[in-house]
Design an enzyme around this catalytic site. Sequence first.
Site, mmCIF file in Angstrom:
data_model
loop_
_atom_site.group_PDB
_atom_site.id
_atom_site.type_symbol
_atom_site.label_atom_id
_atom_site.label_comp_id
_atom_site.label_asym_id
_atom_site.label_seq_id
_atom_site.Cartn_x
_atom_site.Cartn_y
_atom_site.Cartn_z
ATOM 1 N N THR A 51 -7.809 6.765 -2.696
ATOM 2 C CA THR A 51 -9.266 6.484 -2.660
ATOM 3 C C THR A 51 -10.252 7.748 -2.495
ATOM 4 O OG1 THR A 51 -9.231 5.578 -0.640
ATOM 5 C CG2 THR A 51 -9.205 4.116 -2.636
ATOM 6 N N LYS A 86 1.674 14.439 1.210
ATOM 7 C CA LYS A 86 0.209 14.678 0.881
ATOM 8 C C LYS A 86 0.162 16.251 0.506
ATOM 9 C CE LYS A 86 -1.848 10.802 2.933
ATOM 10 N NZ LYS A 86 -2.407 10.031 1.683
ATOM 11 N N HIS A 123 0.923 -1.138 -0.040
ATOM 12 C CA HIS A 123 0.061 -0.044 -0.079
ATOM 13 C C HIS A 123 0.729 1.163 -0.005
ATOM 14 C CE1 HIS A 123 -3.988 -1.585 0.558
ATOM 15 N NE2 HIS A 123 -3.446 -2.708 1.251
ATOM 16 N N LYS A 146 -14.417 9.355 -3.753
ATOM 17 C CA LYS A 146 -15.960 9.561 -3.029
ATOM 18 C C LYS A 146 -16.414 10.900 -3.198
ATOM 19 C CE LYS A 146 -13.686 6.841 0.881
ATOM 20 N NZ LYS A 146 -12.253 6.741 0.811
ATOM 21 N N LYS A 150 -7.559 14.131 4.038
ATOM 22 C CA LYS A 150 -6.677 13.095 4.177
ATOM 23 C C LYS A 150 -5.866 13.003 5.419
ATOM 24 C CE LYS A 150 -5.749 13.855 0.193
ATOM 25 N NZ LYS A 150 -5.861 12.907 -0.726
ATOM 26 N N ARG A 151 -4.812 11.977 5.604
ATOM 27 C CA ARG A 151 -4.170 12.059 6.658
ATOM 28 C C ARG A 151 -3.145 13.262 6.556
ATOM 29 N NH1 ARG A 151 -4.385 9.030 11.323
ATOM 30 N NH2 ARG A 151 -2.083 8.805 11.466
#
Length: 572
Positions: free
Chosen positions: A566, A464, A267, A570, A458-459
């Site tokens: 992902t 990121k 992952h 959404k 997100k985290r």
Amino acid sequence: MGRVPSNTMINLGIQSECEEAMYQLGLDIENLEDMEEDAGLGNGGLGRLAACFLDSMATLGLAAYGYGIRYEYAGGADDWLRYGNPWEKARPEFMKPVHFYGRVIDTPEGKKWVDTQVVYAMPYDNPIPGYGNNHVNTLRLWSAKSPVDFNLKFCCMDRNLAENISRVLYPNDNFFEGKELRLKQEYFMVAATLHDIVRRYKASKFGSRENVRQHFDHFPDKVAIQLNDTHPSLAIPELMRILIDEEHLEWDKAWDITTRTCAYTNHTVLPEALERWPVSMLESILPRHLQIIYHINFLFMEKVAKQYPGDFDRMRRMSLVEEDGEKRINMAHVSIVGSHAVNGVAAIHSEILKKDLFRDFYEFEPHKFQNKTNGITPRRWLLLCNPGLSDLIAEKIGDEWPVHLEQLVALKKWAKDPNFQRNVARVKQENKLKLAQILEKDYGIKVNPASMFDIQVKRIHEYKRQLLNCLHIITLYNRIKKDPTANFTPRTIMIGGKAAPGYYVAKQIIKLICAVANVVNNDPIVGDKLKVIFLENYRVTLAEKIMPAADLSEQISTAGTEASGTGNMKSC
């Protein structure tokens, strides 16, 4: 996992009946649902992906179990079990002993792990209903219990130390910290799960605890174990230990069964996220497993040397044992060597695994590597959280699309239809109004529902690039200040996510976002042109309100670092 009632009612097809029953009792079903805490069982995309898999497997009618740890605290004050969990059922009849520490001795029957400290794994079962098919799978969560309570004659850990194993979720899935408690958690889940799998394989029929199957020839045909990243990779040496030490199989037979049973999903490509356990820690906590890993590595190195004679640098790179500095076990290498299949979670990610991260392994055994692109469950992320859009879709193409997503292609014929466009825009605006009310209630900030809702949830992590987003906010602010009369598209920027407690830089990024928001939101010159909100306690329930209201979903991670992402699937 998110909240249970709404998703279950939709999957069972009883949502309207339940709403009507609550109304007749003078109750509001939404108020009732708001009383439930989100289950604290995982982190970010990795945990959410597992939840979507469970829903999809149940909907497809696949017989499957999900296994995890029943954490009491999901980090911070997330005491989600303070009032118990009405959806779970304790199964003390399937409680398993899990061993730590001790030493290994040689006996006439083979190796034996003795003088261990014992913790008991108590299973709690949670039903996972499929959508409209009368099929229910099980999520089995293990809780650590001290054997002191049961007055058993084992050498026992201190009660608090034993039960700490399932007390706190390690709130980080993209940075490896070699903590002793984390190793215990991973082995605790693996050991309890594998004993449960073996027990079920041996039993003759559902619910039976009598052993009928006495051999393991058909084990890989009946059991598939998917390793969700390297966190459960100790399943490989543990299954070998069970087959060799407890079931007395020969090494070659046990290894054939293990490799045909296990498959590994990677992952992340981030080096700091790949688990590398210190040999000294494994030697102390899991001495028998270290012996097994060493022997796996010995046999594997023989195969590599045979295929690449004299290429010692390749052998060093592919070894399960890293010997630069402190000696460590590379758990990703254990997972690859001990599995019959290795997959990435997006086409680009899988190519990076083959060409970069695991290149040597791909060249050695190319048949193992494949791609399985991630997805999300449309039941929760469209049918449940965006009922207005779901109704529009059903009007045009019928109501079978939640289990036949390929039918959504039929919407193309209405893509340019003005009435359909207006209806979609109306649903989006209604979702934005609902979110605006929540933001005003929870944060005291009145936002313009007609503004662009620019969302990054997100985290919190450097790769990121929430920091880049923050710099963009500052740029927008400076442009408005420079010329307040210019034509600006009003924008409400929301950033949400959690950071690992020990991740200092991530905490500083959150602090900066909040400081910038304080300046922007209180500047009368800026007004409604720009608002900034940091969304606290980001979780599935909050995501279900954010995603349907998003105009812009920010996916700006450093190129090549996001395995799948992902979150963007959404937003609708």
